[in-house]
Design a protein around this motif. Structure first.
Motif, PDB file in Angstrom:
ATOM      1  N   SER A  72       0.825  -1.205   0.000  1.00 40.17           N
ATOM      2  CA  SER A  72       0.000   0.000   0.000  1.00 40.17           C
ATOM      3  C   SER A  72       0.862   1.259   0.000  1.00 40.17           C
ATOM      4  O   SER A  72       0.619   2.211  -0.764  1.00 40.17           O
ATOM      5  CB  SER A  72      -0.916  -0.012   1.225  1.00 40.17           C
ATOM      6  OG  SER A  72      -1.708   1.144   1.279  1.00 40.17           O
ATOM      7  N   ARG A  73       1.871   1.273   0.834  1.00 41.20           N
ATOM      8  CA  ARG A  73       2.780   2.423   0.912  1.00 41.20           C
ATOM      9  C   ARG A  73       3.450   2.678  -0.430  1.00 41.20           C
ATOM     10  O   ARG A  73       3.613   3.826  -0.856  1.00 41.20           O
ATOM     11  CB  ARG A  73       3.808   2.143   2.009  1.00 41.20           C
ATOM     12  CG  ARG A  73       4.908   3.187   2.201  1.00 41.20           C
ATOM     13  CD  ARG A  73       5.748   2.789   3.416  1.00 41.20           C
ATOM     14  NE  ARG A  73       6.987   3.554   3.554  1.00 41.20           N
ATOM     15  CZ  ARG A  73       8.157   3.213   3.030  1.00 41.20           C
ATOM     16  NH1 ARG A  73       8.248   2.090   2.302  1.00 41.20           N
ATOM     17  NH2 ARG A  73       9.228   3.949   3.217  1.00 41.20           N
ATOM     18  N   LEU A  76       0.794   3.940  -3.192  1.00 43.27           N
ATOM     19  CA  LEU A  76       0.311   5.296  -2.940  1.00 43.27           C
ATOM     20  C   LEU A  76       1.427   6.332  -2.939  1.00 43.27           C
ATOM     21  O   LEU A  76       1.165   7.532  -2.897  1.00 43.27           O
ATOM     22  CB  LEU A  76      -0.446   5.338  -1.612  1.00 43.27           C
ATOM     23  CG  LEU A  76      -1.684   4.432  -1.543  1.00 43.27           C
ATOM     24  CD1 LEU A  76      -2.259   4.428  -0.137  1.00 43.27           C
ATOM     25  CD2 LEU A  76      -2.740   4.867  -2.564  1.00 43.27           C
ATOM     26  N   LEU A  78       3.942   6.748  -0.611  1.00 41.29           N
ATOM     27  CA  LEU A  78       4.136   7.332   0.718  1.00 41.29           C
ATOM     28  C   LEU A  78       5.536   7.082   1.279  1.00 41.29           C
ATOM     29  O   LEU A  78       5.786   7.361   2.450  1.00 41.29           O
ATOM     30  CB  LEU A  78       3.091   6.763   1.689  1.00 41.29           C
ATOM     31  CG  LEU A  78       1.631   7.152   1.403  1.00 41.29           C
ATOM     32  CD1 LEU A  78       0.676   6.383   2.324  1.00 41.29           C
ATOM     33  CD2 LEU A  78       1.416   8.653   1.562  1.00 41.29           C
ATOM     34  N   ALA A 155      -4.950   4.816   2.510  1.00 38.75           N
ATOM     35  CA  ALA A 155      -5.692   5.116   1.286  1.00 38.75           C
ATOM     36  C   ALA A 155      -6.624   6.309   1.427  1.00 38.75           C
ATOM     37  O   ALA A 155      -6.890   7.004   0.431  1.00 38.75           O
ATOM     38  CB  ALA A 155      -6.490   3.889   0.854  1.00 38.75           C
ATOM     39  N   TRP A 158      -4.397   9.801   4.207  1.00 43.94           N
ATOM     40  CA  TRP A 158      -3.107  10.356   3.791  1.00 43.94           C
ATOM     41  C   TRP A 158      -3.153  10.869   2.352  1.00 43.94           C
ATOM     42  O   TRP A 158      -2.119  11.023   1.702  1.00 43.94           O
ATOM     43  CB  TRP A 158      -2.016   9.292   3.930  1.00 43.94           C
ATOM     44  CG  TRP A 158      -1.652   8.980   5.354  1.00 43.94           C
ATOM     45  CD1 TRP A 158      -2.306   8.144   6.207  1.00 43.94           C
ATOM     46  CD2 TRP A 158      -0.542   9.516   6.085  1.00 43.94           C
ATOM     47  NE1 TRP A 158      -1.685   8.109   7.430  1.00 43.94           N
ATOM     48  CE2 TRP A 158      -0.588   8.952   7.389  1.00 43.94           C
ATOM     49  CE3 TRP A 158       0.485  10.396   5.777  1.00 43.94           C
ATOM     50  CZ2 TRP A 158       0.347   9.248   8.371  1.00 43.94           C
ATOM     51  CZ3 TRP A 158       1.432  10.703   6.755  1.00 43.94           C
ATOM     52  CH2 TRP A 158       1.350  10.132   8.038  1.00 43.94           C
ATOM     53  N   THR A 159      -4.340  11.159   1.838  1.00 45.32           N
ATOM     54  CA  THR A 159      -4.497  11.487   0.415  1.00 45.32           C
ATOM     55  C   THR A 159      -3.693  12.720  -0.003  1.00 45.32           C
ATOM     56  O   THR A 159      -3.230  12.791  -1.139  1.00 45.32           O
ATOM     57  CB  THR A 159      -5.977  11.691   0.064  1.00 45.32           C
ATOM     58  OG1 THR A 159      -6.560  12.628   0.985  1.00 45.32           O
ATOM     59  CG2 THR A 159      -6.737  10.370   0.149  1.00 45.32           C
ATOM     60  N   HIS A 161      -0.852  13.441   0.696  1.00 48.64           N
ATOM     61  CA  HIS A 161       0.543  13.055   0.498  1.00 48.64           C
ATOM     62  C   HIS A 161       0.708  11.959  -0.556  1.00 48.64           C
ATOM     63  O   HIS A 161       1.832  11.495  -0.778  1.00 48.64           O
ATOM     64  CB  HIS A 161       1.142  12.582   1.826  1.00 48.64           C
ATOM     65  CG  HIS A 161       1.182  13.649   2.872  1.00 48.64           C
ATOM     66  ND1 HIS A 161       2.042  14.719   2.810  1.00 48.64           N
ATOM     67  CD2 HIS A 161       0.449  13.819   4.008  1.00 48.64           C
ATOM     68  CE1 HIS A 161       1.863  15.500   3.873  1.00 48.64           C
ATOM     69  NE2 HIS A 161       0.897  14.977   4.606  1.00 48.64           N
ATOM     70  N   HIS A 162      -0.398  11.533  -1.170  1.00 47.20           N
ATOM     71  CA  HIS A 162      -0.291  10.515  -2.215  1.00 47.20           C
ATOM     72  C   HIS A 162       0.483  11.066  -3.412  1.00 47.20           C
ATOM     73  O   HIS A 162       0.438  12.265  -3.708  1.00 47.20           O
ATOM     74  CB  HIS A 162      -1.680  10.079  -2.691  1.00 47.20           C
ATOM     75  CG  HIS A 162      -2.419   9.227  -1.719  1.00 47.20           C
ATOM     76  ND1 HIS A 162      -3.666   8.709  -1.977  1.00 47.20           N
ATOM     77  CD2 HIS A 162      -2.087   8.800  -0.463  1.00 47.20           C
ATOM     78  CE1 HIS A 162      -4.080   8.000  -0.930  1.00 47.20           C
ATOM     79  NE2 HIS A 162      -3.130   8.038  -0.010  1.00 47.20           N
ATOM     80  N   ARG A 163       1.173  10.187  -4.102  1.00 45.96           N
ATOM     81  CA  ARG A 163       1.888  10.588  -5.309  1.00 45.96           C
ATOM     82  C   ARG A 163       0.894  10.946  -6.412  1.00 45.96           C
ATOM     83  O   ARG A 163      -0.269  10.499  -6.391  1.00 45.96           O
ATOM     84  CB  ARG A 163       2.790   9.454  -5.796  1.00 45.96           C
ATOM     85  CG  ARG A 163       2.031   8.212  -6.246  1.00 45.96           C
ATOM     86  CD  ARG A 163       2.953   7.113  -6.749  1.00 45.96           C
ATOM     87  NE  ARG A 163       2.207   5.906  -7.087  1.00 45.96           N
ATOM     88  CZ  ARG A 163       1.624   5.686  -8.274  1.00 45.96           C
ATOM     89  NH1 ARG A 163       1.696   6.600  -9.238  1.00 45.96           N
ATOM     90  NH2 ARG A 163       0.969   4.568  -8.501  1.00 45.96           N
ATOM     91  N   ALA A 166      -1.550   8.187  -8.060  1.00 39.73           N
ATOM     92  CA  ALA A 166      -1.792   7.081  -7.120  1.00 39.73           C
ATOM     93  C   ALA A 166      -3.181   6.487  -7.366  1.00 39.73           C
ATOM     94  O   ALA A 166      -4.146   7.220  -7.620  1.00 39.73           O
ATOM     95  CB  ALA A 166      -1.693   7.580  -5.686  1.00 39.73           C
ATOM     96  N   ASP A 168      -6.837   4.780  -6.555  1.00 37.22           N
ATOM     97  CA  ASP A 168      -7.822   4.826  -5.472  1.00 37.22           C
ATOM     98  C   ASP A 168      -8.061   3.382  -5.048  1.00 37.22           C
ATOM     99  O   ASP A 168      -8.833   2.657  -5.682  1.00 37.22           O
ATOM    100  CB  ASP A 168      -9.117   5.475  -5.953  1.00 37.22           C
ATOM    101  CG  ASP A 168     -10.153   5.627  -4.841  1.00 37.22           C
ATOM    102  OD1 ASP A 168      -9.879   5.159  -3.708  1.00 37.22           O
ATOM    103  OD2 ASP A 168     -11.232   6.193  -5.105  1.00 37.22           O
TER     104      ASP A 168
END
Length: 359
Positions: A72-73, A76, A78, A155, A158-159, A161-163, A166, A168
């Protein structure tokens, strides 16, 4: 997660060891599902606001539950926002240890053992010291080890800071169905393999074996209808299933006696596993040497010799799959694949057939 415990005495350690990995003669496997349920949120309602650089994810590559958070990291983006500490693949009754780091000490927290972060917040913490765990760096104290919630919050909370690009992973329109599927998979598949492997009687084993394979047959059928579990795009459900599937043939088939057949003999599940393994963010988080070392070495009650098997061959995971026969939008609208892993987080090439260049 793992099978470790506080160490005030050896007896206490034995009493609290594992949320699950041990055999209790005559009894079925029952994982302790009580976790520290604090959340890191945008509004900081539990006292833990989203803040770049404040938190450290502790996630052993060997552990399937921790593997989810690493995936997940990565997906996204992070990595530069939430640092990661990776314990080694083995541990004792007390805790996971940072034996892969120089001096066997986590370079950010200064700890030799993960239990120190738990005790920094709860001096009498009575349950297993589990991964994944998120630690507050300023206080060096654990925030949460609620493995089911951590990735959902990555998910949704922290949106900012998402790339860019990223995916959904938890689309609002599908959340109810994703939640239902995840709950079913948790009990029937993710934890189902443990119920088989740590059954304490023939009766328990045969019951759980039948339930596991019934669930895998259902997934085989489901994956005959779409590329991913929820359709043409990757979601949280795929993040949760993949760590179990990638460990199935190397570990669960033999070590846990879940041996009706190999995953490689199930066309949809196997091609789905190959597809995800070859997808950035999935296979590049997998360390087969650590995975096998963990299960075959730590679980002395079911593998007393601690011999780690040499096989199976891993190269077939890089062979062509057939999943592109389905409608596909892997990353969702406007989404893109993640960049290569950070150089410090690239899996040892000797431990996997997937060679990824870091950045």
């Amino acid at each position: 997660m793992n099978e470790t415990a506080p160490d005030s005495t050896d007896a206490a350690a034995e009493q609290h060891s594992t949320r699950g990995a041990y055999v209790s003669a005559g009894k079925g496997f029952d994982r302790d599902m009580n976790y520290i349920d604090d959340r890191i949120t945008r509004d900081g309602r539990d006292g833990w606001p989203v803040e770049a650089g404040r938190y450290r994810l502790i996630a052993a590559r060997a552990c399937p539950w921790a593997n989810r958070t690493l995936i997940s990291r990565r997906l996204l983006g992070l990595e530069d926002v939430i640092s990661v500490g990776m314990p080694g693949p083995t541990h004792d009754k007390r805790s996971w240890t940072f034996d892969l780091d120089p001096g066997e000490v986590d370079p950010v927290l200064g700890y030799e053992r993960l239990q120190q972060a738990y005790f920094a917040r709860f001096p009498d913490y009575p349950r297993g010291i589990t991964v994944p765990a998120v630690v507050d760096v300023p206080t060096r104290a654990v925030v949460t080890n609620d493995f089911q919630r951590i990735t959902l919050d990555f998910a949704t909370e922290w949106t900012e800071h998402h790339r860019a690009g990223a995916p959904d992973l938890y689309p609002e329109a599908q959340r109810e169905e994703i939640d239902a599927l995840n709950k079913w998979m948790l009990h029937r598949v993710n934890n189902g393999v443990y119920k088989v492997g740590f059954a304490g009687s023939q009766e328990d084993y045969e019951r759980e074996y039948a339930l596991l394979w019934e669930a895998l047959d259902e997934l085989e059928e489901r994956l005959g209808r779409s590329r991913y579990l929820m359709g043409p795009s990757i979601t949280e459900a795929d993040v949760r299933l993949f760590p179990t599937l990638i460990r199935f043939d190397p570990v669960y088939h033999g070590h846990f006696k879940a041996n009706r057949q190999t995953l490689a003999s199930m066309p949809n599940l196997w091609n789905y596993t190959k597809d995800l393994f070859q997808t950035p963010g999935f296979g590049d988080t997998v360390d087969f040497a650590q995975i096998k070392r963990h299960y075959y070495y730590v679980h002395e009650d079911i593998n007393p010799t601690q011999i780690v098997p040499a096989g199976p061959a891993l190269e077939p995971l890089l062979e062509a799959h057939d999943r592109d026969r389905f409608e596909t939008d892997t990353w969702g609208p406007g989404g893109t694949a993640p960049e290569a892993p950070l150089a410090a987080e690239v899996v040892d090439p000797a431990h996997t057939p997937l060679h990824v260049t870091g950045r």
